[in-house]
Design a protein around this motif. Structure first.
Motif, PDB file in Angstrom:
ATOM      1  N   VAL A  10     -25.837  42.037  -0.570  1.00 34.55           N
ATOM      2  CA  VAL A  10     -26.666  43.223  -0.370  1.00 34.55           C
ATOM      3  C   VAL A  10     -28.008  42.853   0.245  1.00 34.55           C
ATOM      4  N   ARG A  11     -28.591  41.753  -0.211  1.00 36.55           N
ATOM      5  CA  ARG A  11     -29.874  41.316   0.348  1.00 36.55           C
ATOM      6  C   ARG A  11     -29.732  40.988   1.832  1.00 36.55           C
ATOM      7  N   CYS A  12     -28.681  40.266   2.189  1.00 34.61           N
ATOM      8  CA  CYS A  12     -28.461  39.923   3.603  1.00 34.61           C
ATOM      9  C   CYS A  12     -28.213  41.182   4.432  1.00 34.61           C
ATOM     10  N   GLY A  13     -27.457  42.114   3.871  1.00 26.54           N
ATOM     11  CA  GLY A  13     -27.187  43.351   4.588  1.00 26.54           C
ATOM     12  C   GLY A  13     -28.451  44.151   4.835  1.00 26.54           C
ATOM     13  N   LEU A  14     -29.284  44.282   3.805  1.00 24.89           N
ATOM     14  CA  LEU A  14     -30.538  45.028   3.951  1.00 24.89           C
ATOM     15  C   LEU A  14     -31.506  44.327   4.888  1.00 24.89           C
ATOM     16  N   ARG A  15     -31.516  43.001   4.843  1.00 20.90           N
ATOM     17  CA  ARG A  15     -32.395  42.258   5.754  1.00 20.90           C
ATOM     18  C   ARG A  15     -31.995  42.499   7.203  1.00 20.90           C
ATOM     19  N   GLN A  16     -30.685  42.407   7.471  1.00 21.62           N
ATOM     20  CA  GLN A  16     -30.201  42.650   8.828  1.00 21.62           C
ATOM     21  C   GLN A  16     -30.520  44.076   9.264  1.00 21.62           C
ATOM     22  N   LEU A  17     -30.334  45.016   8.354  1.00 19.79           N
ATOM     23  CA  LEU A  17     -30.617  46.419   8.652  1.00 19.79           C
ATOM     24  C   LEU A  17     -32.103  46.619   8.946  1.00 19.79           C
ATOM     25  N   ALA A  18     -32.960  46.010   8.140  1.00 19.48           N
ATOM     26  CA  ALA A  18     -34.409  46.176   8.323  1.00 19.48           C
ATOM     27  C   ALA A  18     -34.871  45.587   9.648  1.00 19.48           C
ATOM     28  N   LEU A  19     -34.406  44.391   9.969  1.00 13.85           N
ATOM     29  CA  LEU A  19     -34.847  43.746  11.211  1.00 13.85           C
ATOM     30  C   LEU A  19     -34.354  44.510  12.435  1.00 13.85           C
ATOM     31  N   GLY A  20     -33.088  44.903  12.408  1.00 11.58           N
ATOM     32  CA  GLY A  20     -32.564  45.687  13.530  1.00 11.58           C
ATOM     33  C   GLY A  20     -33.243  47.033  13.643  1.00 11.58           C
ATOM     34  N   GLY A  21     -33.535  47.654  12.485  1.00 14.29           N
ATOM     35  CA  GLY A  21     -34.217  48.942  12.492  1.00 14.29           C
ATOM     36  C   GLY A  21     -35.618  48.852  13.060  1.00 14.29           C
ATOM     37  N   VAL A  22     -36.339  47.806  12.707  1.00 15.37           N
ATOM     38  CA  VAL A  22     -37.693  47.615  13.242  1.00 15.37           C
ATOM     39  C   VAL A  22     -37.649  47.426  14.755  1.00 15.37           C
ATOM     40  N   ALA A  23     -36.687  46.626  15.232  1.00 13.74           N
ATOM     41  CA  ALA A  23     -36.557  46.416  16.680  1.00 13.74           C
ATOM     42  C   ALA A  23     -36.276  47.736  17.398  1.00 13.74           C
ATOM     43  N   ALA A  24     -35.387  48.552  16.816  1.00 14.68           N
ATOM     44  CA  ALA A  24     -35.062  49.838  17.424  1.00 14.68           C
ATOM     45  C   ALA A  24     -36.266  50.778  17.418  1.00 14.68           C
ATOM     46  N   LEU A  25     -37.001  50.812  16.303  1.00 19.56           N
ATOM     47  CA  LEU A  25     -38.161  51.700  16.194  1.00 19.56           C
ATOM     48  C   LEU A  25     -39.255  51.318  17.179  1.00 19.56           C
ATOM     49  N   VAL A  26     -39.524  50.014  17.268  1.00 28.25           N
ATOM     50  CA  VAL A  26     -40.594  49.558  18.167  1.00 28.25           C
ATOM     51  C   VAL A  26     -40.262  49.893  19.616  1.00 28.25           C
ATOM     52  N   THR A  27     -39.036  49.613  20.033  1.00 29.85           N
ATOM     53  CA  THR A  27     -38.672  49.903  21.430  1.00 29.85           C
ATOM     54  C   THR A  27     -38.631  51.406  21.689  1.00 29.85           C
ATOM     55  N   TYR A  28     -38.236  52.188  20.681  1.00 27.94           N
ATOM     56  CA  TYR A  28     -38.244  53.653  20.850  1.00 27.94           C
ATOM     57  C   TYR A  28     -39.667  54.155  21.069  1.00 27.94           C
ATOM     58  N   LEU A  29     -40.613  53.668  20.270  1.00 26.88           N
ATOM     59  CA  LEU A  29     -41.999  54.097  20.407  1.00 26.88           C
ATOM     60  C   LEU A  29     -42.586  53.656  21.751  1.00 26.88           C
ATOM     61  N   ILE A  30     -42.221  52.426  22.156  1.00 30.61           N
ATOM     62  CA  ILE A  30     -42.691  51.961  23.478  1.00 30.61           C
ATOM     63  C   ILE A  30     -42.101  52.832  24.579  1.00 30.61           C
ATOM     64  N   GLY A  31     -40.807  53.181  24.444  1.00 29.69           N
ATOM     65  CA  GLY A  31     -40.175  54.048  25.419  1.00 29.69           C
ATOM     66  C   GLY A  31     -40.839  55.410  25.474  1.00 29.69           C
ATOM     67  N   GLN A  32     -41.185  55.967  24.309  1.00 27.15           N
ATOM     68  CA  GLN A  32     -41.906  57.241  24.272  1.00 27.15           C
ATOM     69  C   GLN A  32     -43.230  57.162  25.006  1.00 27.15           C
ATOM     70  N   ALA A  33     -43.957  56.057  24.759  1.00 27.74           N
ATOM     71  CA  ALA A  33     -45.245  55.892  25.409  1.00 27.74           C
ATOM     72  C   ALA A  33     -45.095  55.795  26.927  1.00 27.74           C
ATOM     73  N   ILE A  34     -44.092  55.048  27.358  1.00 26.51           N
ATOM     74  CA  ILE A  34     -43.864  54.915  28.806  1.00 26.51           C
ATOM     75  C   ILE A  34     -43.433  56.249  29.400  1.00 26.51           C
ATOM     76  N   GLY A  35     -42.562  56.979  28.677  1.00 26.90           N
ATOM     77  CA  GLY A  35     -42.109  58.287  29.154  1.00 26.90           C
ATOM     78  C   GLY A  35     -43.249  59.279  29.278  1.00 26.90           C
ATOM     79  N   THR A  36     -44.203  59.198  28.368  1.00 24.75           N
ATOM     80  CA  THR A  36     -45.355  60.095  28.422  1.00 24.75           C
ATOM     81  C   THR A  36     -46.234  59.801  29.632  1.00 24.75           C
ATOM     82  N   VAL A  37     -46.412  58.521  29.897  1.00 24.84           N
ATOM     83  CA  VAL A  37     -47.252  58.127  31.043  1.00 24.84           C
ATOM     84  C   VAL A  37     -46.603  58.492  32.363  1.00 24.84           C
ATOM     85  N   LEU A  38     -45.275  58.261  32.428  1.00 26.50           N
ATOM     86  CA  LEU A  38     -44.566  58.547  33.677  1.00 26.50           C
ATOM     87  C   LEU A  38     -44.246  60.028  33.804  1.00 26.50           C
TER      88      LEU A  38
END
Length: 245
Positions: free
Chosen positions: A217-245
Motif C-alpha cells: 500500500v505504501r509503494c502504491g500510494l507513493r507511486q500515485l502521489a509522485l505521478g499525480g504531482v507530475a500531472a498536476l504541475v504540467t497541467y498548471l503549466i499548460g493552463q498558464a501557457i494556454g492563457t498567455v497564448l
C-alpha cells in the motif's frame, strides 16, 4: 563451512534461485513495471499539460500519440545501445584477459588469490580454489572476468530482447492516459484519463513492492502521489501557457 559453500558465499556468482518460477516472474516483471511506469508518468504529464493548455481533443490525441511513440522508440534505442555496449565491453575484456592469461598465468593466479583472501579465505583455500579454476582455461577466464574485472555474461541479456521489451512496456503504460481521449472528448475524457491513470499508478506501485519487498500500500500510494504531482504541475503549466497564448 566447506570450500564450495564459501565460494558461493563470497564470490559474485549468485546462488541458484530457490524457485525457478519466482525467478522467471521477477525477471519479466522488473522491465514491465519500470518501463510501464516511465510510459505512464511521462505521457500522463504530457497529456495533462496539453489538456491544460487547450480543450481541443484532436490536439491532445496528437500530442499523446507523439509522446507515446517518441518515448517508446527512445527507450528501445537506449536499451539496445546499453545492452549491446555491455556485450562489446565483455567481448573486449574477454580478449584482453585471455591474452593476459596466456602471457602471465602466474600473475593472474596471484591476483585472484589476493581477491579471494580479501573475501575471507585463507591462503591455502585461495590457492586451492584458483588451482581448481585454472585447471580449465575457460573457467579461469570466467573467474578473471567476474572477480577481477567485475563482468558476468549471465547478467547481460540480448539487445533486441531488451529493446523490444522496453518498447512494449513503455507503450503499455503510455496508452493508459491517452485511451479515454481516443474514445471520448471534453470533460468525460479528461476525468476518465485521470481516474484510469491514477488506478494504473497505484497498481504499478504494487508491482514495485513485489520487486522491492516493501509494504504494497505504501509503494502504491507513493507511486500515485509522485505521478499525480507530475500531472498536476504540467497541467498548471499548460493552463498558464494556454492563457498567455
Amino acid at each position: 563451512m566447506d570450500v564450495i559453500a564459501r565460494i558461493r558465499l563470497w564470490s559474485r556468482i549468485p546462488p541458484a534461485p530457490s524457485s525457478p518460477h519466482e525467478s522467471r516472474a521477477t525477471s519479466f516483471l522488473r522491465p514491465a513495471v519500470f518501463g510501464g511506469s516511465d510510459g505512464l508518468v511521462s505521457n500522463l504529464a504530457l497529456v495533462m499539460g496539453v489538456a491544460g493548455a487547450t480543450a481541443d481533443n484532436q490536439a491532445i490525441v496528437i500530442a499523446g500519440i507523439a509522446g507515446l511513440l517518441a518515448g517508446a522508440f527512445s527507450m528501445a534505442v537506449g536499451e539496445y545501445i546499453s545492452v549491446r555496449s555491455q556485450h562489446e565491453l565483455f567481448e573486449s575484456q574477454h580478449r584482453l584477459q585471455e591474452q593476459q592469461l596466456n602471457q602471465d598465468e602466474p600473475g593472474e593466479r596471484a591476483i585472484l588469490e589476493g581477491i579471494y583472501r580479501e573475501r575471507g579465505f585463507t591462503s591455502e583455500e585461495a590457492r586451492s580454489i584458483v588451482g581448481t579454476l585454472f585447471a580449465t582455461p575457460e573457467r579461469a577466464l570466467e573467474a578473471m572476468l567476474r572477480d577481477e574485472v567485475g563482468l558476468d555474461p549471465r547478467a547481460i541479456g540480448g539487445p533486441w530482447a531488451a529493446a523490444g521489451s522496453s518498447f512494449i512496456a513503455f507503450v503499455s503504460g503510455a496508452i493508459i492516459p491517452l485511451l479515454p481521449f481516443l474514445l471520448l472528448s471534453g470533460t468525460p475524457a479528461f476525468v476518465g484519463s485521470v481516474v484510469l491513470s491514477f488506478i494504473a499508478l497505484f497498481l504499478l506501485g504494487l508491482g514495485v513492492s513485489f520487486l522491492t519487498k516493501r509494504p504494497p500500500v505504501r509503494c502504491g500510494l507513493r507511486q500515485l502521489a509522485l505521478g499525480g504531482v507530475a500531472a498536476l504541475v504540467t497541467y498548471l503549466i499548460g493552463q498558464a501557457i494556454g492563457t498567455v497564448l
